[in-house]
Write an enzyme that holds these catalytic residues in place. Structure first.
Site, PDB file in Angstrom:
ATOM      1  N   THR A 115       0.671  -1.311   0.039  1.00 54.94           N
ATOM      2  CA  THR A 115      -0.043  -0.063  -0.029  1.00 54.94           C
ATOM      3  C   THR A 115       0.909   1.243   0.049  1.00 54.94           C
ATOM      4  O   THR A 115       2.077   1.139   0.581  1.00 54.94           O
ATOM      5  CB  THR A 115      -1.032   0.133   1.431  1.00 54.94           C
ATOM      6  OG1 THR A 115      -1.592   1.193   1.272  1.00 54.94           O
ATOM      7  CG2 THR A 115      -0.202  -0.310   2.494  1.00 54.94           C
ATOM      8  N   TYR A 164      -2.388   0.355   9.913  1.00 52.42           N
ATOM      9  CA  TYR A 164      -2.466  -0.258   8.787  1.00 52.42           C
ATOM     10  C   TYR A 164      -1.151  -0.161   7.774  1.00 52.42           C
ATOM     11  O   TYR A 164      -0.638  -1.074   7.454  1.00 52.42           O
ATOM     12  CB  TYR A 164      -3.536   0.583   7.790  1.00 52.42           C
ATOM     13  CG  TYR A 164      -3.597  -0.057   6.446  1.00 52.42           C
ATOM     14  CD1 TYR A 164      -3.784  -1.166   6.249  1.00 52.42           C
ATOM     15  CD2 TYR A 164      -3.605   0.923   5.380  1.00 52.42           C
ATOM     16  CE1 TYR A 164      -3.770  -1.797   4.933  1.00 52.42           C
ATOM     17  CE2 TYR A 164      -3.587   0.586   4.065  1.00 52.42           C
ATOM     18  CZ  TYR A 164      -3.738  -0.839   3.753  1.00 52.42           C
ATOM     19  OH  TYR A 164      -3.825  -1.075   2.471  1.00 52.42           O
TER      20      TYR A 164
END
Length: 332
Positions: free
Chosen positions: A121, A145
């Site tokens: 990501t 995250y």
């Protein structure tokens, strides 16, 4: 005769994973789907594709699958992805994203699976030093995250140095849209992706949309993101798989279009493409949201040979609208 090799797709019943399975089938590959169905849908797995319900952290199950099938590569999608949720429940994210990935990687090493394509990501960059972001910028995630994904990149890097395994860590920017042929799309009713929420608002499935923060250092004050079509993202995984098969070295690589749109620009595009106005509510910032995330994509193009086909926000929105309408017709 050599038995055909298989590709294990963890999270293959989810939004991106289901598009990956379609792309693999289209390329003549033999995917196997592993998914715990916590956010995925069994119906998203095409007929004839082997499906196993289970966790990507279940080492015994993964080992059994690798022994049953000649697995050539693992494409690992299974993860939790909601940034504010990661801030509120960090240990859940480290368990699902990092600990489970470690179990899968250990199985791959133990059973001699040579290639892994990892769903990373742009959140690994945190607040970037400059935009657009290239892969040489420091990784300094600002939320659990991003940290949970960066830890997996570190594990892959270390494992590749110690064992005969190669990997591609694809750092996605904002994934959106749906299969151009209408075979798959984002089906979760509780999705947090901006374009999904906006098209739901346009179709009357939501009473409007919230914009979290209008005081960022951007032209209109809302966050800017690089939106990449899910079909182009699936193609990038195919390109990464071909790259690794060719014996090329492991790498981390951005997947984006090198062009950003603000939250307010996206909402305006959805209104224009759909022909529907809907309520927009301005809220306070959420924790963990960087102001601007836009990719450079030279590495994906030059090394993987990636050629985006759907680099157009109107097209992305139109495909998302078409999919959302199809979901409505199925529910009717």
């Amino acid at each position: 005769m050599t038995e055909p090799r298989h590709i294990l797709v963890s999270g293959g019943a989810g939004y991106i994973g289901s598009h990956m399975v379609l792309a693999l089938l289209g390329a003549g590959e033999r995917p196997i789907v592993l998914d715990d169905l916590s956010t995925g849908f069994r119906a998203a797995v095409p007929a004839g594709v082997p499906f196993v319900e289970g966790s990507s952290g279940d080492a015994a199950l993964i080992g059994e699958l690798i022994e049953r099938y000649p697995i050539e590569a693992i494409i690992h999608f299974a993860a939790s992805i909601v940034v504010p949720e990661s801030v509120a429940h960090p240990l859940d994210y480290y368990a699902n994203n990092t600990v489970n990935a470690r179990a899968m990687l250990a199985c791959a090493v133990a059973h001699g699976v040579p290639h892994i394509v990892f769903s990373s990501t742009a959140a690994v960059y945190g607040e970037p030093e400059r935009v657009p972001i290239d892969e040489e910028q420091p990784t300094a995630p600002i939320n659990p995250y991003g940290r949970s994904k960066l830890m997996v990149e570190w594990m892959l890097e270390d494992a590749a140095k110690a064992h005969p395994i190669s990997y591609a860590a694809l750092r996605y920017f904002n994934v959106a849209g749906a299969d151009p042929q209408g075979r798959a799309g984002q089906s979760s009713r509780d999705a947090t992706h901006l374009i999904k929420i906006a098209v739901q608002a346009a179709l009357g499935k939501r009473p409007g949309i919230d914009v979290f923060g209008t005081d960022y250092p951007t032209p209109d004050g809302s966050c800017i993101r690089d939106y990449v079509h899910v079909a182009d993202l699936a193609q990038a995984h195919l390109d990464a798989l071909r790259y690794l098969r060719g014996g090329a070295p492991s790498l981390a690589c951005n997947i984006g279009y090198q062009r950003g749109f603000s939250v307010l620009e996206v909402i305006d595009t959805v209104k224009r493409v759909s022909g529907v106005d809907f309520e927009v509510r301005l809220r306070e910032r959420r924790p963990g949201d960087p102001a601007s995330l836009v990719a450079t994509n030279e590495r994906a193009i030059s090394r993987l040979g990636w050629t985006p086909r759907y680099d157009d926000l109107d097209t992305i929105v139109r495909h998302a609208l078409d999919w959302e309408r199809s979901l409505s017709s199925r529910a009717a």
